[in-house]
Design an enzyme around this catalytic site. Structure first.
Site, PDB file in Angstrom:
ATOM      1  NE  ARG A  81     -23.307  16.957 -37.879  1.00 58.57           N
ATOM      2  CZ  ARG A  81     -24.155  17.486 -37.006  1.00 58.57           C
ATOM      3  NH1 ARG A  81     -25.324  16.940 -36.835  1.00 58.57           N
ATOM      4  NH2 ARG A  81     -23.855  18.560 -36.319  1.00 58.57           N
ATOM      5  CB  THR A  82     -16.315  14.762 -38.107  1.00 57.78           C
ATOM      6  OG1 THR A  82     -16.988  15.617 -39.042  1.00 57.78           O
ATOM      7  CG2 THR A  82     -15.028  14.255 -38.726  1.00 57.78           C
ATOM      8  CE  LYS A 111       1.520  17.889 -18.448  1.00 64.50           C
ATOM      9  NZ  LYS A 111       2.250  16.609 -18.477  1.00 64.50           N
ATOM     10  NE  ARG A 132     -13.710  18.813 -37.270  1.00 63.33           N
ATOM     11  CZ  ARG A 132     -15.028  18.812 -37.476  1.00 63.33           C
ATOM     12  NH1 ARG A 132     -15.840  19.362 -36.590  1.00 63.33           N
ATOM     13  NH2 ARG A 132     -15.537  18.276 -38.566  1.00 63.33           N
ATOM     14  CG  HIS A 169     -14.621  18.374 -43.329  1.00 62.01           C
ATOM     15  ND1 HIS A 169     -14.224  17.086 -42.989  1.00 62.01           N
ATOM     16  CD2 HIS A 169     -15.642  18.690 -42.488  1.00 62.01           C
ATOM     17  CE1 HIS A 169     -14.978  16.666 -41.981  1.00 62.01           C
ATOM     18  NE2 HIS A 169     -15.840  17.614 -41.662  1.00 62.01           N
TER      19      HIS A 169
HETATM   20  C1  NCD Z   1     -18.897  20.925 -40.862  1.00 64.22           C
HETATM   21  C2  NCD Z   1     -17.508  21.323 -40.419  1.00 64.22           C
HETATM   22  O1  NCD Z   1     -17.108  21.041 -39.278  1.00 64.22           O
HETATM   23  O2  NCD Z   1     -16.823  21.894 -41.253  1.00 64.22           O
HETATM   24  N1  NCD Z   1     -19.519  20.000 -40.033  1.00 64.22           N
HETATM   25  C3  NCD Z   1     -19.300  18.652 -40.233  1.00 64.22           C
HETATM   26  O3  NCD Z   1     -18.188  18.158 -40.154  1.00 64.22           O
HETATM   27  N2  NCD Z   1     -20.363  17.909 -40.565  1.00 64.22           N
HETATM   28  C4  NCD Z   1     -19.762  22.053 -41.241  1.00 64.22           C
HETATM   29  C5  NCD Z   1     -19.987  23.181 -40.265  1.00 64.22           C
HETATM   30  O4  NCD Z   1     -19.478  23.181 -39.153  1.00 64.22           O
HETATM   31  O5  NCD Z   1     -20.718  24.092 -40.652  1.00 64.22           O
END
Ligand code: NCD
Length: 352
Positions: A81-82, A111, A132, A169
């Protein structure tokens, strides 16, 4: 994949102070919900509603708010999703997206390049980097090094955190609080219940803190978790300082009947060092149709997703999904609209 020492990134939490938004998003890194205040969130809600209207009603695909700008995605952890909502958001705005071919595992990270160098390499080519990373503080580290880079190159790249390990997040919290506002038309006066892995869940850390940053009035936040998965004390303190009423319990029935917003979460299996510990706790809170039957008829059920057995079997999923109180697909779609508003604001192209 080579992996740098955890403390390497974590020290940037104290070494780097993220800029407050204070009504102006332009050129600012987005790495913590602590950057936002109530007015900033209201600006973002208005922009999101306006963008959603434009995209879904009349000039679909005709937004040129980030035309000529480039977004890079740098994901060291799994994402659906993100990652995709950011990419879709940038494209809908008329901007372009670049990513390492075949993912970061085949970039120079393979590397042994460290985050500080990789992020600056990407900052030479892209205006915004969505990062991320599994280490707490990694987005702070990225912001620190991008600020150094800004004096050397023509671009003024910003980093937007897509999640830093068990830390924060922030953009998920923005879409979560927007979704609450979307359905309840306010954040004040609500009873909000966060359930599940509150220890490792970065979405709940950020959402709880963002409710405090909003300075919600007469709002209660309930934390429902087994002993071993409780919300960090620092987050609870953060809420109390802003006069948010906090209740902690390990029994959902204590609070479910009075809850307006139920926020369910996955037990974060990948964050456990001992698989036996995960197995012992993974089925502690399961949302199923009989559990939802005890909720208010006007409650909403949210979940950042992905979900596993914390929402029962696939048949339970189907039944829950059909309940009008389950809003997680709307929440997911809102993720793209909120990220569109954020990108447009950070890249300086949005008028509202
Ligand atoms: C979440 C995350 O990656 O922290 N997912 C997301 O970004 N929608 C929640 C999760 O992984 O449980």
């Amino acid at each position: 994949m080579p992996h740098q020492d955890l403390r390497q990134s974590e020290r940037f939490l104290t070494q780097y102070t993220p800029p407050k938004i204070d009504g102006d998003f332009t050129g600012k890194h987005i790495i913590s919900v602590e950057q936002f205040g109530r007015r900033d969130l209201q600006i973002l809600f208005d922009a999101t509603i306006s963008i959603r209207k434009r995209l879904t009603q009349h000039d679909r695909g005709l937004l040129h708010l980030t035309a000529g700008r480039l977004m890079a995605t740098l994901f060291y952890e799994a994402s659906t999703r993100t990652d995709l909502s950011f990419q879709a958001a940038m494209r809908h705005l008329g901007g372009e997206v670049v990513a390492a071919s075949n993912g970061v595992q085949f970039s120079s990270i393979y590397k042994g390049e460290n985050l500080a160098d990789t992020v600056r390499a990407v900052g030479c080519y892209a205006d915004v980097i969505v990062l991320r990373h599994p280490d707490v503080g990694s987005s702070y580290e990225a912001a620190y090094y991008l600020d150094l880079l800004r004096s050397q190159v023509s671009r003024q790249p910003v980093v937007i955190s897509g999640g830093d390990g068990v830390g924060e997040h922030p953009t998920q919290a923005l879409l979560d609080i927007f979704t609450i506002f979307d359905f309840k038309h306010q954040i004040d006066g609500l009873n909000i219940t966060l359930v599940g892995d509150l220890k490792h869940g970065r979405t709940v850390h950020s959402l709880a803190k963002l409710i405090a940053r909003y300075e919600a009035q007469d709002t209660t936040v309930n934390f429902v978790a087994p002993d071993a998965l409780q919300m960090p004390r620092s987050v609870i303190e953060f809420l109390r300082q802003k006069n948010i009423a906090v209740r902690e319990t390990d029994d959902l029935q204590d609070v479910l009947g009075e809850t307006d917003v139920i926020y369910w979460t996955r037990v974060q299996e990948e964050r456990f060092e001992d698989p036996a510990e995960y197995d012992a706790i993974k089925d502690r809170f399961i949302m199923t149709p009989p559990v939802l039957a005890h909720a208010r008829p006007d409650a909403i059920l949210m979940h950042p997703l992905p979900r596993k057995n914390e929402m029962g079997t696939p048949a339970d999923h189907d039944e829950l999904d059909a309940d009008p109180r389950a809003v997680y697909f709307r929440q997911m779609e809102n993720g793209m609209f909120v990220r569109m508003a954020l990108l447009a604001k950070v890249l300086g192209g949005l008028w509202v």
